[in-house]
Design a protein around this motif. Sequence first.
Motif, PDB file in Angstrom:
ATOM      1  N   MET A   1      42.180  43.467  45.940  1.00  0.00           N
ATOM      2  CA  MET A   1      41.344  42.542  45.188  1.00  0.00           C
ATOM      3  C   MET A   1      42.240  41.814  44.200  1.00  0.00           C
ATOM      4  O   MET A   1      43.065  42.424  43.549  1.00  0.00           O
ATOM      5  CB  MET A   1      40.263  43.356  44.462  1.00  0.00           C
ATOM      6  CG  MET A   1      39.388  42.558  43.554  1.00  0.00           C
ATOM      7  SD  MET A   1      38.194  43.592  42.616  1.00  0.00           S
ATOM      8  CE  MET A   1      37.256  44.335  43.916  1.00  0.00           C
ATOM      9  N   THR A   2      42.089  40.514  44.090  1.00  0.00           N
ATOM     10  CA  THR A   2      42.846  39.752  43.098  1.00  0.00           C
ATOM     11  C   THR A   2      41.917  38.824  42.350  1.00  0.00           C
ATOM     12  O   THR A   2      40.834  38.482  42.799  1.00  0.00           O
ATOM     13  CB  THR A   2      43.964  38.910  43.744  1.00  0.00           C
ATOM     14  OG1 THR A   2      43.376  37.960  44.604  1.00  0.00           O
ATOM     15  CG2 THR A   2      44.961  39.772  44.484  1.00  0.00           C
ATOM     16  N   GLN A   3      42.354  38.435  41.196  1.00  0.00           N
ATOM     17  CA  GLN A   3      41.605  37.449  40.412  1.00  0.00           C
ATOM     18  C   GLN A   3      42.608  36.499  39.814  1.00  0.00           C
ATOM     19  O   GLN A   3      43.619  36.928  39.281  1.00  0.00           O
ATOM     20  CB  GLN A   3      40.822  38.129  39.290  1.00  0.00           C
ATOM     21  CG  GLN A   3      40.218  37.103  38.356  1.00  0.00           C
ATOM     22  CD  GLN A   3      39.256  37.706  37.367  1.00  0.00           C
ATOM     23  OE1 GLN A   3      38.579  38.649  37.681  1.00  0.00           O
ATOM     24  NE2 GLN A   3      39.203  37.152  36.201  1.00  0.00           N
ATOM     25  N   SER A   4      42.321  35.215  39.912  1.00  0.00           N
ATOM     26  CA  SER A   4      43.197  34.233  39.300  1.00  0.00           C
ATOM     27  C   SER A   4      42.788  34.064  37.842  1.00  0.00           C
ATOM     28  O   SER A   4      41.681  33.682  37.543  1.00  0.00           O
ATOM     29  CB  SER A   4      43.085  32.898  40.041  1.00  0.00           C
ATOM     30  OG  SER A   4      43.984  31.978  39.505  1.00  0.00           O
ATOM     31  N   GLN A   5      43.685  34.416  36.956  1.00  0.00           N
ATOM     32  CA  GLN A   5      43.449  34.319  35.514  1.00  0.00           C
ATOM     33  C   GLN A   5      44.698  33.700  34.898  1.00  0.00           C
ATOM     34  O   GLN A   5      45.804  34.113  35.224  1.00  0.00           O
ATOM     35  CB  GLN A   5      43.243  35.706  34.890  1.00  0.00           C
ATOM     36  CG  GLN A   5      41.905  36.306  35.160  1.00  0.00           C
ATOM     37  CD  GLN A   5      40.966  36.035  34.008  1.00  0.00           C
ATOM     38  OE1 GLN A   5      41.380  35.824  32.880  1.00  0.00           O
ATOM     39  NE2 GLN A   5      39.694  36.020  34.281  1.00  0.00           N
ATOM     40  N   THR A   6      44.511  32.791  34.007  1.00  0.00           N
ATOM     41  CA  THR A   6      45.601  32.139  33.298  1.00  0.00           C
ATOM     42  C   THR A   6      46.706  31.667  34.249  1.00  0.00           C
ATOM     43  O   THR A   6      47.885  31.811  33.968  1.00  0.00           O
ATOM     44  CB  THR A   6      46.199  33.048  32.204  1.00  0.00           C
ATOM     45  OG1 THR A   6      46.750  34.224  32.809  1.00  0.00           O
ATOM     46  CG2 THR A   6      45.167  33.440  31.173  1.00  0.00           C
ATOM     47  N   SER A   8      47.728  32.806  37.186  1.00  0.00           N
ATOM     48  CA  SER A   8      48.463  33.733  38.049  1.00  0.00           C
ATOM     49  C   SER A   8      47.495  34.688  38.728  1.00  0.00           C
ATOM     50  O   SER A   8      46.400  34.939  38.242  1.00  0.00           O
ATOM     51  CB  SER A   8      49.483  34.518  37.224  1.00  0.00           C
ATOM     52  OG  SER A   8      48.823  35.333  36.284  1.00  0.00           O
ATOM     53  N   ASP A   9      47.917  35.207  39.869  1.00  0.00           N
ATOM     54  CA  ASP A   9      47.104  36.197  40.568  1.00  0.00           C
ATOM     55  C   ASP A   9      47.420  37.573  40.008  1.00  0.00           C
ATOM     56  O   ASP A   9      48.585  37.930  39.830  1.00  0.00           O
ATOM     57  CB  ASP A   9      47.386  36.168  42.066  1.00  0.00           C
ATOM     58  CG  ASP A   9      46.791  34.937  42.724  1.00  0.00           C
ATOM     59  OD1 ASP A   9      45.786  34.417  42.209  1.00  0.00           O
ATOM     60  OD2 ASP A   9      47.337  34.494  43.748  1.00  0.00           O
ATOM     61  N   VAL A  10      46.378  38.336  39.759  1.00  0.00           N
ATOM     62  CA  VAL A  10      46.515  39.679  39.222  1.00  0.00           C
ATOM     63  C   VAL A  10      45.871  40.638  40.205  1.00  0.00           C
ATOM     64  O   VAL A  10      44.701  40.477  40.543  1.00  0.00           O
ATOM     65  CB  VAL A  10      45.816  39.793  37.839  1.00  0.00           C
ATOM     66  CG1 VAL A  10      45.891  41.214  37.316  1.00  0.00           C
ATOM     67  CG2 VAL A  10      46.434  38.825  36.847  1.00  0.00           C
ATOM     68  N   ALA A  11      46.616  41.626  40.681  1.00  0.00           N
ATOM     69  CA  ALA A  11      46.053  42.633  41.580  1.00  0.00           C
ATOM     70  C   ALA A  11      45.177  43.570  40.765  1.00  0.00           C
ATOM     71  O   ALA A  11      45.585  44.059  39.712  1.00  0.00           O
ATOM     72  CB  ALA A  11      47.167  43.409  42.264  1.00  0.00           C
ATOM     73  N   ARG A  43      38.714  44.983  36.697  1.00  0.00           N
ATOM     74  CA  ARG A  43      37.723  44.059  36.136  1.00  0.00           C
ATOM     75  C   ARG A  43      36.370  44.752  36.097  1.00  0.00           C
ATOM     76  O   ARG A  43      35.967  45.428  37.032  1.00  0.00           O
ATOM     77  CB  ARG A  43      37.628  42.806  37.002  1.00  0.00           C
ATOM     78  CG  ARG A  43      36.546  41.836  36.503  1.00  0.00           C
ATOM     79  CD  ARG A  43      36.432  40.556  37.316  1.00  0.00           C
ATOM     80  NE  ARG A  43      36.266  40.837  38.722  1.00  0.00           N
ATOM     81  CZ  ARG A  43      36.916  40.201  39.699  1.00  0.00           C
ATOM     82  NH1 ARG A  43      37.769  39.234  39.426  1.00  0.00           N
ATOM     83  NH2 ARG A  43      36.708  40.504  40.960  1.00  0.00           N
TER      84      ARG A  43
END
Length: 109
Positions: A1-6, A8-11, A43
Amino acid sequence: MTQSQTGSDVALGPIGNRIIFENDHVRVWDLVVEAGRDKGMHRHDLPYVIVPMTAGDIEIISVDGRSYKPKDVVGEAIWREAGEVHNLYNRGNDTYRNVLIEIKTAAKS
């Protein structure tokens, strides 16, 4: 699962170590972080309640770099709103443990 925040992709990993109960209304997690370790970035998509089972010297660092050290009290419930992406670090010398209850649906009167 990743989320694009600021930008960049964060695992992202799971919220807790294991689900100990789940139904249509709640999901209950057992969360354990050994001394000197971290939970991993995750998250909270749902509002939740934390009940610390042990005392601990923990630090929460959000995906945007903000940091705080909660002063949780063993056995006292703490409400948190949904939406935060963070990592939990155990800065202490002992294992930290809590029970985390995600609220899936609002109670009906």
